[in-house]
Design a protein around this motif. Structure first.
Motif, short mmCIF file in Angstrom:
data_model
loop_
_atom_site.label_atom_id
_atom_site.label_comp_id
_atom_site.label_asym_id
_atom_site.label_seq_id
_atom_site.Cartn_x
_atom_site.Cartn_y
_atom_site.Cartn_z
N ARG A 1 0.83 -1.22 0.00
CA ARG A 1 0.00 0.00 0.00
C ARG A 1 0.86 1.26 0.00
O ARG A 1 1.89 1.33 0.66
CB ARG A 1 -0.91 -0.01 1.22
CG ARG A 1 -1.91 1.14 1.28
CD ARG A 1 -2.80 1.03 2.49
NE ARG A 1 -3.59 -0.19 2.48
CZ ARG A 1 -4.40 -0.56 3.47
NH1 ARG A 1 -4.52 0.20 4.55
NH2 ARG A 1 -5.08 -1.68 3.39
N ASN A 2 0.46 2.24 -0.78
CA ASN A 2 1.09 3.57 -0.89
C ASN A 2 2.39 3.58 -1.68
O ASN A 2 3.06 4.61 -1.73
CB ASN A 2 1.36 4.18 0.50
CG ASN A 2 0.12 4.34 1.33
OD1 ASN A 2 -0.95 4.66 0.79
ND2 ASN A 2 0.22 4.12 2.63
N TYR A 3 2.75 2.46 -2.32
CA TYR A 3 4.00 2.42 -3.07
C TYR A 3 3.82 2.75 -4.55
O TYR A 3 4.61 3.49 -5.12
CB TYR A 3 4.62 1.01 -2.97
CG TYR A 3 5.55 0.79 -1.81
CD1 TYR A 3 5.29 1.32 -0.56
CD2 TYR A 3 6.69 0.02 -1.96
CE1 TYR A 3 6.13 1.10 0.50
CE2 TYR A 3 7.55 -0.21 -0.89
CZ TYR A 3 7.26 0.34 0.34
OH TYR A 3 8.10 0.11 1.39
N ALA A 4 2.80 2.16 -5.17
CA ALA A 4 2.76 2.08 -6.62
C ALA A 4 1.58 2.81 -7.24
O ALA A 4 0.59 3.12 -6.57
CB ALA A 4 2.70 0.61 -7.05
N HIS A 5 1.69 3.07 -8.54
CA HIS A 5 0.50 3.31 -9.35
C HIS A 5 -0.20 1.97 -9.47
O HIS A 5 0.35 1.01 -10.03
CB HIS A 5 0.88 3.80 -10.75
CG HIS A 5 1.57 5.13 -10.78
ND1 HIS A 5 0.98 6.29 -10.33
CD2 HIS A 5 2.81 5.48 -11.23
CE1 HIS A 5 1.82 7.31 -10.50
NE2 HIS A 5 2.92 6.85 -11.03
N GLU A 6 -1.42 1.87 -8.97
CA GLU A 6 -2.15 0.61 -9.03
C GLU A 6 -3.19 0.71 -10.14
O GLU A 6 -4.14 1.49 -10.05
CB GLU A 6 -2.79 0.30 -7.68
CG GLU A 6 -1.75 0.10 -6.59
CD GLU A 6 -2.34 -0.40 -5.29
OE1 GLU A 6 -3.48 -0.92 -5.32
OE2 GLU A 6 -1.66 -0.29 -4.25
N ILE A 7 -3.00 -0.08 -11.19
CA ILE A 7 -3.76 0.07 -12.42
C ILE A 7 -4.16 -1.29 -12.96
O ILE A 7 -3.77 -2.32 -12.44
CB ILE A 7 -2.95 0.83 -13.49
CG1 ILE A 7 -1.69 0.02 -13.85
CG2 ILE A 7 -2.57 2.23 -13.00
CD1 ILE A 7 -0.96 0.53 -15.08
N GLU A 8 -4.94 -1.26 -14.05
CA GLU A 8 -5.34 -2.48 -14.75
C GLU A 8 -4.57 -2.59 -16.07
O GLU A 8 -4.00 -1.61 -16.55
CB GLU A 8 -6.85 -2.47 -14.98
CG GLU A 8 -7.65 -2.68 -13.69
CD GLU A 8 -7.27 -3.97 -12.98
OE1 GLU A 8 -7.45 -5.05 -13.57
OE2 GLU A 8 -6.76 -3.89 -11.83
N PRO A 9 -4.53 -3.78 -16.66
CA PRO A 9 -3.68 -4.00 -17.84
C PRO A 9 -3.89 -3.05 -19.00
O PRO A 9 -2.92 -2.70 -19.69
CB PRO A 9 -4.01 -5.44 -18.24
CG PRO A 9 -4.39 -6.10 -16.96
CD PRO A 9 -5.13 -5.06 -16.17
N GLY A 10 -5.10 -2.60 -19.21
CA GLY A 10 -5.35 -1.70 -20.33
C GLY A 10 -4.64 -0.36 -20.22
O GLY A 10 -4.45 0.33 -21.23
N ASP A 11 -4.25 0.01 -19.01
CA ASP A 11 -3.56 1.28 -18.78
C ASP A 11 -2.04 1.12 -18.66
O ASP A 11 -1.33 2.10 -18.43
CB ASP A 11 -4.08 1.95 -17.51
CG ASP A 11 -5.54 2.36 -17.62
OD1 ASP A 11 -5.94 2.81 -18.71
OD2 ASP A 11 -6.27 2.21 -16.62
N LEU A 12 -1.54 -0.11 -18.77
CA LEU A 12 -0.13 -0.35 -18.47
C LEU A 12 0.80 0.43 -19.39
O LEU A 12 1.75 1.07 -18.92
CB LEU A 12 0.16 -1.85 -18.55
CG LEU A 12 1.59 -2.27 -18.18
CD1 LEU A 12 1.93 -1.85 -16.75
CD2 LEU A 12 1.76 -3.79 -18.34
#
Length: 363
Positions: free
Chosen positions: A124-135
């Motif tokens: 938590r609080n480390y990364a951009h958390e996204i889905e594959p379509g936005d990679l």
């Protein structure tokens, strides 16, 4: 030392694994292999000398909970510097550490931007958390923010499965890594398990962090493609404790982590034997302390690297891999002086006699 002073370094200058000089000079903050003419203010330093050490997986600006303030980041960088680490590849940070570039007394940092992870599949609080379509879009963004590297989280615990699982489908990885390469950036990925590695290889990954999941089938492919690994063995040493903490809720994950830990030296040794490039990284800045580069070098020797090979993974070889100079003529004078030959005993690295950063002795 006053401005305009000259350092005369005498002893055994380890310019490379096969190149040793008896002396060099530091003039205006840079390395010279030729004595200056007419210099009056000369300070002589004697010992065994290496280029400033490299920590190729370090997180200045992070702690276990996320980004930290500048004062804490400064303490982290100073701890690394005093341990002889003068070049850091910051393998993902939520903090903006560009201000470090203006400090002549702190190590140089090569940044990979912020981690890119799957939603709810990382710390938590480390990364951009996204889905594959936005990679691909996020990879392009971080390639432009970083210094020639992008950091993906390749696998993490899948709570529904109760074990490590790959985070990204192959098509998303191919598009994203191509986007990074188009920006002139290399891509590395956090990977513990084997499952995530084939798709990353097929997509053109440049480096794998931790790499505990390497298998007999995958190792020749890594070697053929020249994909580097940064094993972070001082971090892998924490796996049993992590496994104990997760045993009740995720027993399959805990057992998996223990198995990865048990074969860690065999995994790195097999990678080394196959010719896979290996570099030193500590993973400092999350839950691990900074200043552990000497301990990681010692760990690599336990995995089968010779002392000289392990030193190269933290000095000459690592600097060449990252595109930064060592102790060649005209290079910035970043070096560390030791009382004894680190090729005879790498434990010498834990006790530097003197650190010279951009031509100025520290401490």
């Amino acid at each position: 030392m006053t401005d305009g002073a000259v350092l005369h370094i005498k002893g055994r200058i380890l310019v490379g694994p096969d190149q040793v000089l008896d002396e060099l000079w530091v003039l205006d903050g840079r390395v010279s292999h030729q004595p200056p003419s007419g210099a009056r203010d000369v300070r002589t330093i004697t010992g065994w000398v290496l280029p400033g050490l490299v920590d190729a997986h370090c997180h200045v600006g992070l702690d276990a909970h996320g980004a930290v303030d500048e004062a804490t980041s400064e303490k982290q960088a100073v701890t690394d510097r005093d341990a002889g680490t003068l070049l850091i590849r910051d393998a993902g940070s939520a903090a903006d550490t560009r201000w470090v570039d203006d400090r002549e007394d702190l190590p140089r940092i090569i940044r990979a931007g912020r981690h890119i992870a799957r939603t709810r599949r990382y710390i938590r609080n480390y990364a951009h958390e996204i889905e594959p379509g936005d990679l691909a879009a996020y990879v392009t963004q971080e390639a432009r923010r970083g210094d020639g590297w992008v950091k993906l989280v390749g696998d993490w615990i899948d709570r529904e499965r109760g074990d490590l699982a790959a985070c990204w489908p192959g098509d998303a990885l191919r598009e994203a890594i191509a986007a990074a390469h188009a920006e002139g950036a290399r891509v590395t990925a956090h990977c513990f398990a084997a499952e995530s590695l084939p798709d990353l290889l097929a997509a053109g990954i440049d480096c794998i962090e931790h790499a505990t999941g390497l298998t007999e089938e995958l190792i020749p492919q890594f070697a053929e493609r020249g994909v580097a690994i940064v094993p972070t063995l001082v971090n892998i040493a924490t796996f049993p404790e992590l496994a104990d903490g997760g045993q009740a809720k995720f027993p399959a994950w805990s057992d998996h982590m223990r198995r990865l830990h048990e074969r860690r030296y065999d995994t790195v040794g097999a990678a080394h034997d196959a010719g896979i490039p290996i570099y030193v990284g500590t993973d400092a800045g999350g839950s691990l302390a900074h200043g552990l580069v000497a301990a990681e070098v010692a760990e690599l020797t336990k995995a089968g690297l010779s002392a000289t090979e392990a030193l190269s993974a933290a000095s000459w070889g690592a600097r060449a891999w990252l595109g930064r100079p060592g102790l060649e003529e005209g290079a910035p004078a970043d070096l560390v002086v030791y009382a004894a030959d680190p090729r005879a005993d790498v434990r010498v690295l834990a006790d530097p006699e003197l650190v010279v950063l951009r031509g100025r002795p520290i401490g």
